[in-house]
Design a protein around this motif. Sequence first.
Motif, mmCIF file in Angstrom:
data_model
loop_
_atom_site.group_PDB
_atom_site.id
_atom_site.type_symbol
_atom_site.label_atom_id
_atom_site.label_comp_id
_atom_site.label_asym_id
_atom_site.label_seq_id
_atom_site.Cartn_x
_atom_site.Cartn_y
_atom_site.Cartn_z
ATOM 1 N N ARG A 45 0.809 -1.217 0.000
ATOM 2 C CA ARG A 45 0.000 0.000 0.000
ATOM 3 C C ARG A 45 0.845 1.271 0.000
ATOM 4 O O ARG A 45 0.322 2.371 -0.193
ATOM 5 C CB ARG A 45 -0.939 0.017 1.211
ATOM 6 N N THR A 46 2.151 1.144 0.214
ATOM 7 C CA THR A 46 3.012 2.332 0.199
ATOM 8 C C THR A 46 3.372 2.767 -1.219
ATOM 9 O O THR A 46 3.993 3.821 -1.389
ATOM 10 C CB THR A 46 4.314 2.080 0.980
ATOM 11 N N LEU A 47 3.025 1.975 -2.221
ATOM 12 C CA LEU A 47 3.368 2.303 -3.605
ATOM 13 C C LEU A 47 2.176 2.938 -4.315
ATOM 14 O O LEU A 47 1.063 2.411 -4.277
ATOM 15 C CB LEU A 47 3.808 1.043 -4.351
ATOM 16 N N LEU A 54 -6.805 0.486 -5.718
ATOM 17 C CA LEU A 54 -7.596 0.228 -4.517
ATOM 18 C C LEU A 54 -8.577 1.359 -4.224
ATOM 19 O O LEU A 54 -8.273 2.528 -4.502
ATOM 20 C CB LEU A 54 -6.671 0.066 -3.307
ATOM 21 N N PRO A 55 -9.716 1.049 -3.619
ATOM 22 C CA PRO A 55 -10.583 2.118 -3.127
ATOM 23 C C PRO A 55 -9.882 2.845 -1.978
ATOM 24 O O PRO A 55 -8.968 2.303 -1.353
ATOM 25 C CB PRO A 55 -11.837 1.381 -2.651
ATOM 26 N N ALA A 56 -10.319 4.056 -1.687
ATOM 27 C CA ALA A 56 -9.628 4.914 -0.717
ATOM 28 C C ALA A 56 -9.468 4.266 0.651
ATOM 29 O O ALA A 56 -8.422 4.410 1.298
ATOM 30 C CB ALA A 56 -10.361 6.249 -0.593
ATOM 31 N N ASP A 57 -10.485 3.530 1.115
ATOM 32 C CA ASP A 57 -10.396 2.968 2.467
ATOM 33 C C ASP A 57 -9.362 1.854 2.562
ATOM 34 O O ASP A 57 -8.930 1.498 3.656
ATOM 35 C CB ASP A 57 -11.760 2.478 2.945
ATOM 36 N N GLN A 58 -8.937 1.291 1.410
ATOM 37 C CA GLN A 58 -7.875 0.290 1.411
ATOM 38 C C GLN A 58 -6.516 0.884 1.039
ATOM 39 O O GLN A 58 -5.482 0.412 1.487
ATOM 40 C CB GLN A 58 -8.217 -0.823 0.417
ATOM 41 N N GLY A 59 -6.529 1.936 0.225
ATOM 42 C CA GLY A 59 -5.281 2.548 -0.199
ATOM 43 C C GLY A 59 -4.690 3.487 0.828
ATOM 44 O O GLY A 59 -3.479 3.733 0.838
ATOM 45 N N PHE A 60 -5.546 4.022 1.702
ATOM 46 C CA PHE A 60 -5.085 4.985 2.703
ATOM 47 C C PHE A 60 -5.447 4.490 4.102
ATOM 48 O O PHE A 60 -6.211 5.118 4.828
ATOM 49 C CB PHE A 60 -5.705 6.363 2.439
ATOM 50 N N VAL A 61 -4.874 3.344 4.475
ATOM 51 C CA VAL A 61 -5.252 2.708 5.741
ATOM 52 C C VAL A 61 -4.697 3.446 6.956
ATOM 53 O O VAL A 61 -5.180 3.244 8.065
ATOM 54 C CB VAL A 61 -4.796 1.229 5.779
ATOM 55 N N TRP A 62 -3.694 4.318 6.773
ATOM 56 C CA TRP A 62 -3.109 5.045 7.914
ATOM 57 C C TRP A 62 -3.680 6.457 8.046
ATOM 58 O O TRP A 62 -3.137 7.275 8.762
ATOM 59 C CB TRP A 62 -1.591 5.104 7.778
ATOM 60 N N GLU A 67 0.202 9.290 2.519
ATOM 61 C CA GLU A 67 0.844 8.524 1.450
ATOM 62 C C GLU A 67 2.296 8.958 1.263
ATOM 63 O O GLU A 67 2.709 10.027 1.705
ATOM 64 C CB GLU A 67 0.092 8.739 0.135
ATOM 65 N N VAL A 68 3.052 8.103 0.595
ATOM 66 C CA VAL A 68 4.390 8.430 0.120
ATOM 67 C C VAL A 68 4.348 8.285 -1.397
ATOM 68 O O VAL A 68 3.865 7.279 -1.915
ATOM 69 C CB VAL A 68 5.468 7.520 0.753
ATOM 70 N N GLU A 69 4.812 9.288 -2.104
ATOM 71 C CA GLU A 69 4.796 9.248 -3.563
ATOM 72 C C GLU A 69 5.983 8.445 -4.080
ATOM 73 O O GLU A 69 7.115 8.620 -3.613
ATOM 74 C CB GLU A 69 4.812 10.666 -4.133
ATOM 75 N N THR A 70 5.715 7.592 -5.059
ATOM 76 C CA THR A 70 6.755 6.698 -5.595
ATOM 77 C C THR A 70 6.749 6.745 -7.128
ATOM 78 O O THR A 70 6.480 5.721 -7.782
ATOM 79 C CB THR A 70 6.523 5.259 -5.105
#
Length: 499
Positions: A45-47, A54-62, A67-70
Amino acid sequence: MTYINHRHLVIFFCILIFSSACKKRPVQKDRPNLLIIHTDEHNFRTLGCYRKTLPADQGFVWGENIEVETPNIDFIADNGALCTSYYAATPVCAPSRASLMSGRYPQNTSVVTNDIPMDDKIVTFAELLRRQGYESGYAGKWHLDGTGKPQWAPARKFGFSDNRYMFNRGHWKQLEDTEQGPRVASRGSNDQPDYSIKGADERNFTTDFLTRKIIDFITKKRSNPFCFMVSYPDPHGPNTVRAPYDTMFDHLDFQKPKTAFKDTVGLPEWAEVSKKTINSHQMARYFGMVKCLDDNVGKILDALRQTDQLENTIIVFTSDHGDLCGEHGKDNKGNPLEASAKIPFLLHYPGKVKEGLIINQALSTVDFLPTILSLMDVPTANKEQGRDASELFASGAVAPEWKDVIFLRGTGSRDNKPDINWLAAVTDRYKLVFSPKDKPWLFDLVEDPHELENHFENPKYKNTISELAKSIIEYGEKYDDPRIHMTKFREELEEALNQ
């Protein structure tokens, strides 16, 4: 009568020999390089490329927009393929690495848990490419030569001819070159290597140090293609990183993932909530490690562009296993939950793999060797146990006989006898887990993407459970997994099969 003098005969045979040699080996431009960028304990999820799937609730669990941009790692996905359901055959360092190298299940490599040497009879993808004339090299963490720590340049190379910068174990933060060879730069009492970050900079920080070694290798003038693998020890703990990455994410308000607050009643042993989990400070450093990795991937991509090799280089980005990073109230790995067992897998192969391809079929580390060698038109040793998924990457389609199911197992005992750990069958949607200490669990990743419910006793999943149980029995018998012969395992498998 026509006469051919001696000089003409010599020329004729030279042409014949040259033509024969050309038929045995393709011209250099037709043989792609292979570069594998491998991280350690990496939460997918860090990528950015995975968050987009992913939907927002799975992509931004913290937390919202945490987020960290990659962009550099995302480049590999945007210009190649991304696998949404790629798993570690065993989500622990050494067994996962052994399965990736060999295309065999961990129990058939001898590496069923950490710190066990890989079987000498294993033929790796690197060895198979070396036999085809590829120049091969490896830098970074190896973890397949027993207990040595750091143990530079293990004697058993397994096809990686240049392994000067391979070390067996450890998550060292600083490395350096010396007249006697590479070593850990940070030294503690009695001049022993340690994990200190003090004094780390762009010159000696391990991620940067290893990147320079990659660039040195891939930019070397050569007449043959290369196969090179780098295994960065980050973002595995300790969660420390050099400046400026050490403070880059301090401003973020990290929250505990929602799954950390789940009902703990009746959880299986492998899903029990930990009393101590990762905190905001540690998450900021974890993000910092990921950002440093991404910047270094950018340097590698630039080196390939500057040497006109990018279009002729297969780039694989993956990891050995995940890190829950507080999900389900747990850290690290070792269980079948998504953030532990699911890992990033990106494949860039210009001209062969379509840009932006998303692959949803379930795959695992055992599938890597047969798949990558098939894509490269290189024969295998016919010892692999994984599947050739090259058609998925080449066309995005699967053959009618393809089965969307893979098999995962927990770590085993050192003597490879049956133990008390779990065994799972996984598809793109379902995950059926058996464990001797607990009742079976069935996850439905569509209905319950956060893995909070057990659907095993739900009648609507009767056929799914039966099919997956049957597939586990077939796998265990074909690939000699001793767990299917354990009494409780077998009884529950038979019961599930006959639902």
